[in-house]
Design an enzyme around this catalytic site. Structure first.
Site, mmCIF file in Angstrom:
data_model
loop_
_atom_site.group_PDB
_atom_site.id
_atom_site.type_symbol
_atom_site.label_atom_id
_atom_site.label_comp_id
_atom_site.label_asym_id
_atom_site.label_seq_id
_atom_site.Cartn_x
_atom_site.Cartn_y
_atom_site.Cartn_z
ATOM 1 N N LYS A 118 0.587 -1.332 0.232
ATOM 2 C CA LYS A 118 -0.075 0.015 0.484
ATOM 3 C C LYS A 118 0.581 1.336 -0.277
ATOM 4 O O LYS A 118 0.576 2.761 -0.316
ATOM 5 C CB LYS A 118 -0.956 0.049 1.584
ATOM 6 C CG LYS A 118 -1.863 -1.422 1.341
ATOM 7 C CD LYS A 118 -3.217 -1.266 1.099
ATOM 8 C CE LYS A 118 -4.483 -2.271 0.911
ATOM 9 N NZ LYS A 118 -5.149 -2.512 -0.129
ATOM 10 N N LYS A 205 -3.168 -11.888 -8.248
ATOM 11 C CA LYS A 205 -4.122 -12.220 -7.953
ATOM 12 C C LYS A 205 -4.998 -11.989 -8.319
ATOM 13 O O LYS A 205 -5.267 -10.925 -8.314
ATOM 14 C CB LYS A 205 -3.858 -12.806 -6.345
ATOM 15 C CG LYS A 205 -3.605 -10.824 -5.201
ATOM 16 C CD LYS A 205 -4.056 -11.834 -3.814
ATOM 17 C CE LYS A 205 -4.265 -10.742 -3.385
ATOM 18 N NZ LYS A 205 -4.442 -10.095 -2.137
ATOM 19 N N LYS A 208 -10.691 -8.378 -5.289
ATOM 20 C CA LYS A 208 -11.876 -7.878 -5.670
ATOM 21 C C LYS A 208 -11.469 -6.314 -6.208
ATOM 22 O O LYS A 208 -12.664 -5.723 -6.352
ATOM 23 C CB LYS A 208 -12.757 -7.860 -4.487
ATOM 24 C CG LYS A 208 -14.386 -6.605 -4.223
ATOM 25 C CD LYS A 208 -15.107 -7.894 -5.234
ATOM 26 C CE LYS A 208 -16.487 -7.436 -4.961
ATOM 27 N NZ LYS A 208 -17.722 -8.042 -5.714
HETATM 28 P P1 TYM Z 1 -10.301 -10.963 2.041
HETATM 29 O O1 TYM Z 1 -12.024 -10.793 2.651
HETATM 30 O O2 TYM Z 1 -9.891 -10.122 1.582
HETATM 31 O O3 TYM Z 1 -10.522 -12.707 1.465
HETATM 32 C C1 TYM Z 1 -11.243 -13.311 2.192
HETATM 33 C C2 TYM Z 1 -10.702 -14.744 1.693
HETATM 34 O O4 TYM Z 1 -10.380 -15.046 -0.027
HETATM 35 C C3 TYM Z 1 -8.826 -15.085 0.211
HETATM 36 N N1 TYM Z 1 -8.804 -15.198 -0.783
HETATM 37 C C4 TYM Z 1 -7.544 -15.605 -2.113
HETATM 38 N N2 TYM Z 1 -7.639 -17.413 -1.808
HETATM 39 C C5 TYM Z 1 -7.181 -17.127 -2.857
HETATM 40 N N3 TYM Z 1 -6.749 -17.042 -4.032
HETATM 41 C C6 TYM Z 1 -7.067 -15.123 -4.346
HETATM 42 N N4 TYM Z 1 -7.202 -15.120 -5.113
HETATM 43 C C7 TYM Z 1 -7.964 -15.037 -3.167
HETATM 44 N N5 TYM Z 1 -7.935 -13.582 -2.991
HETATM 45 C C8 TYM Z 1 -8.863 -13.474 -1.694
HETATM 46 C C9 TYM Z 1 -7.848 -14.798 1.420
HETATM 47 O O5 TYM Z 1 -7.058 -15.004 1.688
HETATM 48 C C10 TYM Z 1 -9.028 -14.727 2.576
HETATM 49 O O6 TYM Z 1 -8.556 -15.731 3.480
HETATM 50 N N6 TYM Z 1 -8.207 -9.878 6.625
HETATM 51 C C11 TYM Z 1 -9.103 -11.064 5.799
HETATM 52 C C12 TYM Z 1 -10.646 -11.808 7.216
HETATM 53 C C13 TYM Z 1 -9.594 -11.769 8.194
HETATM 54 C C14 TYM Z 1 -10.221 -12.640 8.348
HETATM 55 C C15 TYM Z 1 -9.805 -12.845 9.827
HETATM 56 C C16 TYM Z 1 -9.220 -14.119 7.906
HETATM 57 C C17 TYM Z 1 -10.061 -10.481 8.659
HETATM 58 N N7 TYM Z 1 -10.040 -11.783 10.150
HETATM 59 C C18 TYM Z 1 -9.405 -13.687 11.181
HETATM 60 C C19 TYM Z 1 -9.364 -15.665 8.455
HETATM 61 C C20 TYM Z 1 -9.209 -14.921 10.453
HETATM 62 C C21 TYM Z 1 -9.787 -10.249 4.995
HETATM 63 O O7 TYM Z 1 -9.105 -9.047 4.485
HETATM 64 O O8 TYM Z 1 -9.899 -11.649 3.419
#
Ligand code: TYM
Length: 338
Positions: A118, A205, A208
């Site tokens: 970032k 990757k 969104k």
């Molecule tokens: P977030 O919302 O960005 O994504 C949710 C989950 O999707 C996975 N992910 C992917 N996996 C494979 N390939 C991709 N291209 C891809 N894009 C996203 C992410 O790794 C994630 O598992 N900080 C986290 C949310 C969070 C969280 C937590 C997760 C908050 N507290 C506690 C686990 C435990 C996040 O922003 O994920």
């Protein structure tokens, strides 16, 4: 007892990377044991507090939170088997975050690659956005999410592994500081499709936040949209299908999407796909993605016409989560002298 915890940001309907990297794992963990003969509970949170790090219109945040909850139910999250809740409905997440922030060195946060990315200007984003405090401390909130429920297992995609390691470090540091084993170290659960790549640039990757819509498939896409996006995905002219993410990122991304949806390892999928040309490969991948997405898309739409049902499911989950979190927070507060 073993406990699974994971979270997802409320960005509306999820993209295929979210689904293959984590959501599908959550659905499978509802009926699969982590270890033979040992049962576990599962908590899944729509992390609307994390979403505030990218400021957006309140109406839109509320709408996208509901869409995410509906999509998770449509994917197969079963409220009888998983506690599904909105993070902000459980105040102990923020309380614990503060306690953890007060013993987390800033240097640990400065090392996070997501934060470092970032800080960097990119061609698409020559003037990086204002660096908000919440963006830096975001992984501390994530650690609080996990540690509050004493989670033993955290199913995530590749990009969250470093944040999970930080949560382990914070847990150990807390225990050492207070000379009590308050927290246990959570373990990541990763799938073979832990890193689904962009359909525009397979060296990045799928995300969104990518400004190019072509780069991702969402769980709301029509069959035609899915077909068009896969059709235009870059491949190469190296001939027969093989799996080699470094030399053949485009083809390998399609193979791993196909393999994930078929529940086989990428190398096993190659045995089946090896003799196909690029067009034939894309045809099979399209069929597999459409077969997975279409029922989820239709069920999400149905649930969005019944917002009272989704709200009731979330409220019930929030009652359960609040009770578990309050008990845990009371112990932590006692331990730190509050
Ligand atoms: P977030 O919302 O960005 O994504 C949710 C989950 O999707 C996975 N992910 C992917 N996996 C494979 N390939 C991709 N291209 C891809 N894009 C996203 C992410 O790794 C994630 O598992 N900080 C986290 C949310 C969070 C969280 C937590 C997760 C908050 N507290 C506690 C686990 C435990 C996040 O922003 O994920």
């Amino acid at each position: 007892a073993m406990r699974v915890f994971s979270g997802i940001q409320p960005t509306g309907v999820p993209q295929l990377g979210n689904y293959l990297g984590s959501i599908r794992n959550w659905v499978q963990l509802q009926t699969r044991e982590l270890e033979p003969g040992r049962r576990h509970e599962q908590y899944i949170s729509v992390v609307n507090l994390h979403a505030l790090t990218v400021p957006r219109d309140p109406q839109r945040l509320r709408r996208e939170t509901g869409e995410m909850a509906a999509a998770l139910l449509a994917c197969g999250i079963d409220p009888r088997r998983s506690v599904l809740f909105r993070q902000a409905a459980v105040p102990a997440h923020t309380q614990l975050m503060w306690a953890l922030a007060c013993l987390t060195p800033v240097g640990w946060l400065n090392r996070m690659t997501q934060w470092k990315s970032k800080l960097q200007a990119t061609p698409e984003d020559p003037a990086p956005p204002a660096l908000l405090t919440g963006l830096l401390t975001y992984p501390v909130l994530m650690a609080a999410d996990i540690l509050l429920y004493q989670a033993t297992h955290v199913p995530v995609g590749d990009d969250q592994v470093q944040h999970l390691e930080l949560a382990r470090d914070i847990a150990a540091h807390f225990n050492k500081t207070y000379k009590r084993r308050v927290f246990r170290a959570p373990t990541a659960i990763l799938t073979a499709s832990r890193r689904v790549m962009s359909l525009r640039d397979p060296t990045r990757k799928m995300s969104k936040s990518d400004p190019v819509e072509q780069s991702r498939i969402t769980l709301a896409d029509s069959d035609d949209q899915i077909r068009a996006k896969i059709q235009r995905a870059p491949t190469d002219s190296l001939g027969a299908v093989s799996f080699d993410p470094v030399a053949r990122p485009g083809v390998s991304n399609l193979v791993s999407i196909y393999a994930a949806l078929r529940d086989v390892a990428p190398h096993a999928a190659v045995a089946e796909l090896g003799t196909l040309n690029n067009a034939q490969l894309k045809g099979l991948v399209t069929d597999a993605v459409v077969a997975a997405v279409a029922p989820i898309r239709d069920e999400t739409r149905r649930l969005l016409r019944d917002p009272e049902h989704v709200e009731a499911v979330l409220r019930a989950g929030e009652d359960t989560a609040r009770a578990a979190a309050a008990e845990s927070w009371a112990q932590i507060a006692e331990c730190i002298g509050l």
